[in-house]
Design a protein around this motif. Sequence first.
Motif, mmCIF file in Angstrom:
data_model
loop_
_atom_site.group_PDB
_atom_site.id
_atom_site.type_symbol
_atom_site.label_atom_id
_atom_site.label_comp_id
_atom_site.label_asym_id
_atom_site.label_seq_id
_atom_site.Cartn_x
_atom_site.Cartn_y
_atom_site.Cartn_z
ATOM 1 N N SER A 31 0.821 -1.213 0.000
ATOM 2 C CA SER A 31 0.000 0.000 0.000
ATOM 3 C C SER A 31 0.853 1.260 0.000
ATOM 4 O O SER A 31 0.479 2.267 -0.618
ATOM 5 N N ALA A 35 0.253 4.020 -2.813
ATOM 6 C CA ALA A 35 -0.236 5.321 -2.360
ATOM 7 C C ALA A 35 0.719 6.444 -2.739
ATOM 8 O O ALA A 35 0.291 7.558 -3.070
ATOM 9 N N GLU A 42 -4.230 5.913 -3.438
ATOM 10 C CA GLU A 42 -4.123 6.260 -2.024
ATOM 11 C C GLU A 42 -5.508 6.415 -1.391
ATOM 12 O O GLU A 42 -5.768 5.893 -0.290
ATOM 13 N N ARG A 43 -6.416 7.096 -2.075
ATOM 14 C CA ARG A 43 -7.769 7.262 -1.540
ATOM 15 C C ARG A 43 -8.524 5.939 -1.527
ATOM 16 O O ARG A 43 -9.292 5.659 -0.595
ATOM 17 N N ASP A 46 -7.242 3.896 1.419
ATOM 18 C CA ASP A 46 -7.736 4.458 2.674
ATOM 19 C C ASP A 46 -9.213 4.143 2.878
ATOM 20 O O ASP A 46 -9.644 3.781 3.988
ATOM 21 N N ARG A 47 -9.996 4.235 1.802
ATOM 22 C CA ARG A 47 -11.427 3.942 1.909
ATOM 23 C C ARG A 47 -11.669 2.458 2.180
ATOM 24 O O ARG A 47 -12.548 2.086 2.968
ATOM 25 N N ARG A 49 -9.680 0.333 3.728
ATOM 26 C CA ARG A 49 -9.279 -0.023 5.091
ATOM 27 C C ARG A 49 -10.279 0.483 6.121
ATOM 28 O O ARG A 49 -10.530 -0.164 7.139
ATOM 29 N N ARG A 50 -10.863 1.616 5.867
ATOM 30 C CA ARG A 50 -11.850 2.128 6.814
ATOM 31 C C ARG A 50 -13.151 1.347 6.748
ATOM 32 O O ARG A 50 -13.887 1.258 7.721
ATOM 33 N N CYS A 56 -7.394 -5.476 2.357
ATOM 34 C CA CYS A 56 -7.563 -4.413 1.360
ATOM 35 C C CYS A 56 -7.488 -5.023 -0.030
ATOM 36 O O CYS A 56 -6.449 -5.565 -0.418
#
Length: 339
Positions: A31, A35, A42-43, A46-47, A49-50, A56
């Motif tokens: 990652s 990223a 990168e976005r 991040d999305r 993983r959240r 991922c």
Amino acid sequence: MTLCADFDALRASAADVRIVTSDGQSIAAHSCVLASASPVLERMIDRARRGWGADCTIRVLGVSFDAVRAFLHFLYSAKVAPEEEELVGAHGAQLLALAHAYRVGWLKRAAEAAVSARLTPERAVDMLKLARLCDARRLYLHCARLAAKDFSAVERSDGWRFARRHDAALQLELLQLLEDADQRKERWARERAAQEACRQLGEAMASLDHIFPSDGPARGDAPCDKAGCTCRGLQLLMRHFATCARKAAPGGCARCKRMLQLFRLHASVCDRPDKACRVPLCSHFKAKAQTEKEDKTWRLLVKKVTRAKVMSSLADRKVVPEVVVMSWTMYNGRVAKLR
């Protein structure tokens, strides 16, 4: 050449991202590398993983597995080595789409150059549409130029037949590009013809100065020993002007009118004092120009002929200034591209 030497070390390390392609195959990646190479990835990381925790998964659809593999390889290497240009060319269109979608600018430029270098008339319509979707201006112009150069081959392509049946907007856009190219060629042809006419007029002005020098006797009908000089033609025209009986008749003589225009043009560009210039009617036209206002078209002609005369004198030098050489080379290069 090993396609992805970085992937061998990647399998032995802790990969935290899984790239899934259209055929269901997956590629492990890091990652931090993705990223740093792409703000879009990168976005997405991040999305992901959240939303789903540590696992991922990123799906890259619409392109082949080999193209995705090559795309990740270039993200890891952060450059296109000379020996890898064939790899870019093999997946050029797909790499261009991926680099545009994930905002990898340097790879997009490399893929665009590779596609442009391998472009053929049969693929011009397809690549034109791709260039429009990917905002690849260089490829777009190259497709338009190639279509204008060999439109008969473009008409035989599958892309053109598809556009005629299903994409009227693309067909209209390509036809508009062809019309613009034709108009541009015609405009350049007119400009070249106008420049050639101004150059010839500049040579005629120089020949008048050579026939009637400010110091020494006039040459008259004496032959000129200057290489490439057009004095002889002007001498014959002036001899006709002196003996022609039709110049005062209604309608006049076309050759005499041409000679009068040359005398008037000389007076407009002449920088000698009135008494020092021996060209016939020079002082007459100078005095007339002071009392009568010259029209805009004539002033523009005088300006162009003066410029052509200066450029001609610079070209006659043994050592031509570098700025003149660069300007002439740039001009010829632009004309050659439009042919």
